[in-house]
Design a protein around this motif. Structure first.
Motif, PDB file in Angstrom:
ATOM      1  N   PRO A 174       0.808  -1.212   0.000  1.00 37.39           N
ATOM      2  CA  PRO A 174       0.000   0.000   0.000  1.00 37.39           C
ATOM      3  C   PRO A 174       0.843   1.264   0.000  1.00 37.39           C
ATOM      4  O   PRO A 174       1.893   1.318   0.625  1.00 37.39           O
ATOM      5  N   GLY A 175       0.357   2.269  -0.717  1.00 35.44           N
ATOM      6  CA  GLY A 175       1.033   3.555  -0.744  1.00 35.44           C
ATOM      7  C   GLY A 175       0.763   4.310  -2.022  1.00 35.44           C
ATOM      8  O   GLY A 175      -0.049   3.910  -2.848  1.00 35.44           O
ATOM      9  N   ARG A 176       1.477   5.425  -2.171  1.00 29.43           N
ATOM     10  CA  ARG A 176       1.389   6.249  -3.365  1.00 29.43           C
ATOM     11  C   ARG A 176       2.652   6.030  -4.176  1.00 29.43           C
ATOM     12  O   ARG A 176       3.753   6.008  -3.637  1.00 29.43           O
ATOM     13  N   TYR A 177       2.491   5.931  -5.480  1.00 30.24           N
ATOM     14  CA  TYR A 177       3.617   5.703  -6.383  1.00 30.24           C
ATOM     15  C   TYR A 177       3.556   6.764  -7.472  1.00 30.24           C
ATOM     16  O   TYR A 177       2.534   6.934  -8.127  1.00 30.24           O
ATOM     17  N   GLU A 196       0.349   9.934 -10.465  1.00 36.51           N
ATOM     18  CA  GLU A 196       0.284   9.214  -9.191  1.00 36.51           C
ATOM     19  C   GLU A 196      -0.618   7.996  -9.311  1.00 36.51           C
ATOM     20  O   GLU A 196      -1.710   8.069  -9.851  1.00 36.51           O
ATOM     21  N   LEU A 217      -2.287   4.982  -6.855  1.00 40.62           N
ATOM     22  CA  LEU A 217      -2.550   4.602  -5.466  1.00 40.62           C
ATOM     23  C   LEU A 217      -2.767   3.098  -5.397  1.00 40.62           C
ATOM     24  O   LEU A 217      -3.499   2.530  -6.194  1.00 40.62           O
ATOM     25  N   ASP A 234      -3.853   0.171  -2.523  1.00 36.65           N
ATOM     26  CA  ASP A 234      -4.368   0.016  -1.159  1.00 36.65           C
ATOM     27  C   ASP A 234      -4.379  -1.429  -0.689  1.00 36.65           C
ATOM     28  O   ASP A 234      -4.912  -1.746   0.350  1.00 36.65           O
ATOM     29  N   CYS A 290       8.477   5.716  -4.610  1.00 38.30           N
ATOM     30  CA  CYS A 290       7.564   5.160  -3.614  1.00 38.30           C
ATOM     31  C   CYS A 290       7.311   6.146  -2.484  1.00 38.30           C
ATOM     32  O   CYS A 290       8.247   6.736  -1.958  1.00 38.30           O
ATOM     33  N   MET A 323       2.648   4.056   2.758  1.00 36.75           N
ATOM     34  CA  MET A 323       1.737   4.507   3.807  1.00 36.75           C
ATOM     35  C   MET A 323       2.492   4.571   5.120  1.00 36.75           C
ATOM     36  O   MET A 323       3.210   3.651   5.477  1.00 36.75           O
TER      37      MET A 323
END
Length: 80
Positions: A18-21, A29, A31, A33, A52, A55
């Motif tokens: 999970p996170g923003r790339y 961007e 996302l 999850d 990267c 979260m």
């Protein structure tokens, strides 16, 4: 600010978690999850590399996948 040498990258086809790339070419961007979701090629430019931004807001009392689905109640401030 993050120093360039400490910046983490991920490649399309990986399961980075999970996170923003952020696409290193166009800045788009993506996302994610889920821990088992694949990172895809950038829909805008087909680049395969991302910076990267994992979260970091996970509660300390969340330790298992079951806790995520049924989180423990938070303690009310000023009450024990």
């Amino acid at each position: 600010m993050v120093e360039p040498e400490t910046k983490k990258t991920a490649k399309a086809g990986e399961k980075p978690g999970p996170g923003r790339y952020i696409c290193i070419d166009c800045g788009r961007e993506i996302l994610i999850d889920s821990t088992d979701q694949d990172l895809v090629r950038c829909p805008s430019c087909a680049c395969e590399m991302y910076n990267c931004l994992p979260m970091t807001h996970i509660r300390p009392d969340i330790k298992t996948p079951e806790d995520v689905m049924n989180p423990p109640e938070r303690k009310k401030p000023g009450k024990s």
